[in-house]
Design a protein around this motif. Structure first.
Motif, PDB file in Angstrom:
ATOM      1  N   SER A   1       0.851  -1.172   0.000  1.00  0.00           N
ATOM      2  CA  SER A   1       0.000   0.000   0.000  1.00  0.00           C
ATOM      3  C   SER A   1       0.894   1.231   0.000  1.00  0.00           C
ATOM      4  CB  SER A   1      -0.891   0.013   1.238  1.00  0.00           C
ATOM      5  OG  SER A   1      -1.795   1.081   1.152  1.00  0.00           O
ATOM      6  N   GLY A   2       0.392   2.306  -0.582  1.00  0.00           N
ATOM      7  CA  GLY A   2       1.164   3.534  -0.658  1.00  0.00           C
ATOM      8  C   GLY A   2       0.835   4.475   0.483  1.00  0.00           C
TER       9      GLY A   2
ATOM     10  N   ILE B   1       1.795   8.551   1.753  1.00  0.00           N
ATOM     11  CA  ILE B   1       2.438   9.848   1.537  1.00  0.00           C
ATOM     12  C   ILE B   1       2.670  10.472   2.909  1.00  0.00           C
ATOM     13  CG2 ILE B   1       2.209  12.138   0.508  1.00  0.00           C
ATOM     14  CD1 ILE B   1       0.143  10.928  -1.407  1.00  0.00           C
TER      15      ILE B   1
ATOM     16  N   ASP C   1       7.084   9.464  -0.155  1.00  0.00           N
ATOM     17  CA  ASP C   1       6.071   8.437  -0.386  1.00  0.00           C
ATOM     18  C   ASP C   1       6.719   7.068  -0.192  1.00  0.00           C
ATOM     19  OD1 ASP C   1       4.796  10.718  -1.198  1.00  0.00           O
ATOM     20  OD2 ASP C   1       4.171   9.944  -3.140  1.00  0.00           O
TER      21      ASP C   1
ATOM     22  N   TRP D   1       6.148   2.608  -0.055  1.00  0.00           N
ATOM     23  CA  TRP D   1       5.394   1.378  -0.298  1.00  0.00           C
ATOM     24  C   TRP D   1       5.575   0.517   0.933  1.00  0.00           C
ATOM     25  CZ3 TRP D   1       2.299   2.000  -4.039  1.00  0.00           C
ATOM     26  CH2 TRP D   1       2.666   2.607  -5.222  1.00  0.00           C
TER      27      TRP D   1
ATOM     28  N   LYS E   1      -0.880  10.233   4.634  1.00  0.00           N
ATOM     29  CA  LYS E   1      -2.088   9.826   3.925  1.00  0.00           C
ATOM     30  C   LYS E   1      -1.818   8.485   3.258  1.00  0.00           C
ATOM     31  CE  LYS E   1      -2.882  14.601   2.733  1.00  0.00           C
ATOM     32  NZ  LYS E   1      -2.739  15.586   1.705  1.00  0.00           N
TER      33      LYS E   1
ATOM     34  N   TYR F   1      -2.796   5.821   0.238  1.00  0.00           N
ATOM     35  CA  TYR F   1      -3.473   5.752  -1.053  1.00  0.00           C
ATOM     36  C   TYR F   1      -4.713   4.885  -0.889  1.00  0.00           C
ATOM     37  CZ  TYR F   1       0.749   7.344  -3.501  1.00  0.00           C
ATOM     38  OH  TYR F   1       1.808   8.060  -3.944  1.00  0.00           O
TER      39      TYR F   1
ATOM     40  N   ARG G   1      -7.209   5.025  -3.622  1.00  0.00           N
ATOM     41  CA  ARG G   1      -7.514   4.709  -5.009  1.00  0.00           C
ATOM     42  C   ARG G   1      -6.533   5.446  -5.901  1.00  0.00           C
ATOM     43  NH1 ARG G   1     -12.810   6.674  -8.146  1.00  0.00           N
ATOM     44  NH2 ARG G   1     -11.779   8.617  -7.749  1.00  0.00           N
ATOM     45  N   ALA G   2      -6.149   4.838  -6.993  1.00  0.00           N
ATOM     46  CA  ALA G   2      -5.255   5.499  -7.934  1.00  0.00           C
ATOM     47  C   ALA G   2      -5.836   5.390  -9.331  1.00  0.00           C
ATOM     48  CB  ALA G   2      -3.875   4.853  -7.892  1.00  0.00           C
TER      49      ALA G   2
ATOM     50  N   HIS H   1      -8.076  -0.054  -6.428  1.00  0.00           N
ATOM     51  CA  HIS H   1      -8.149   0.296  -5.015  1.00  0.00           C
ATOM     52  C   HIS H   1      -6.957  -0.293  -4.262  1.00  0.00           C
ATOM     53  CE1 HIS H   1     -12.183   1.927  -5.429  1.00  0.00           C
ATOM     54  NE2 HIS H   1     -12.341   0.979  -6.336  1.00  0.00           N
ATOM     55  N   TRP H   2      -6.477   0.460  -3.298  1.00  0.00           N
ATOM     56  CA  TRP H   2      -5.321   0.059  -2.508  1.00  0.00           C
ATOM     57  C   TRP H   2      -5.808  -0.595  -1.220  1.00  0.00           C
ATOM     58  CZ3 TRP H   2      -0.552   0.957  -4.589  1.00  0.00           C
ATOM     59  CH2 TRP H   2      -0.511   1.808  -5.685  1.00  0.00           C
TER      60      TRP H   2
END
Length: 189
Positions: free
Chosen positions: A26-27, A29, A70, A72, A100, A102, A104-105, A125-126
């Motif tokens: 998951s990402g 930030i 950012d 992972w 924050k 992620y 959705r990307a 979706h993440w």
């Protein structure tokens, strides 16, 4: 025409878009503010983030925050552990401000060249643990080479990772079928 654009440094590189959630990542930030910073310490902090295995992106910014990083991350506890490490190491110089995840990307083409917006991909979706695919060390090495330059030949990849061309070709097709590789991109300067 593509070679001319590359020679003129208009196209800077070719990359793949990896569907990180399919691999269980998951990402995140994060934003930071510098405190009592000198140039050497600032460089040390930036180098720490750039060289961290979980870092995807590092940017110095101006405004309310000074630094964006950012990451992972595979499991939620990894984020807590990483933030603890950062605070322990740089508490005198770096204030953790915000983070924050992620959710959705969506990826869009470079449509500014076309004067219209073109969405060529469905958003994904993440979600941690949803539809996770596993890959082995060879698949990871292939993804690593493709992420540096997606125009690299299967022969060149095979030589770099000590494999065969047919094996590399087969694995790339499987990575696409598993929706781990979801697109190829062109970076335009």
């Amino acid at each position: 025409r593509i070679k001319r654009l590359m020679n003129n440094k208009i196209i800077t590189d070719f990359r793949i878009i990896v569907n990180w959630p399919r691999l269980g990542y998951s990402g995140m930030i994060t934003y930071y503010k510098f405190i009592n910073i000198d140039p050497n310490t600032k460089k040390e902090i930036i180098d720490f983030f750039v060289n961290n295995k979980n870092t995807m992106y590092v940017s110095l910014i101006e405004g309310y925050y000074d630094l964006q990083v950012d990451f992972w991350l595979g499991e939620p506890y990894e984020f807590e552990s990483l933030i603890d490490e950062i605070q322990e190491k740089f508490y005198k110089y770096l204030s953790f401000q915000s983070s924050k995840f992620y959710i959705r990307a969506e990826y869009y083409d470079y449509s500014f060249l076309l004067k219209k917006t073109v969405n060529t991909m469905e958003p994904f979706h993440w979600d941690w643990g949803q539809g996770i695919q596993t890959i082995d060390e060879i698949d990871f090495k292939i993804l690593s080479e493709l992420s540096k330059d997606s125009r690299i030949t299967t022969k060149e990849i095979a030589q770099k990772i000590n494999s065969t061309v047919s094996s590399v070709s087969y694995r790339i097709k499987k990575l696409i079928q598993k929706e781990i590789i979801i697109a190829y991109t062109v970076n335009i300067d």
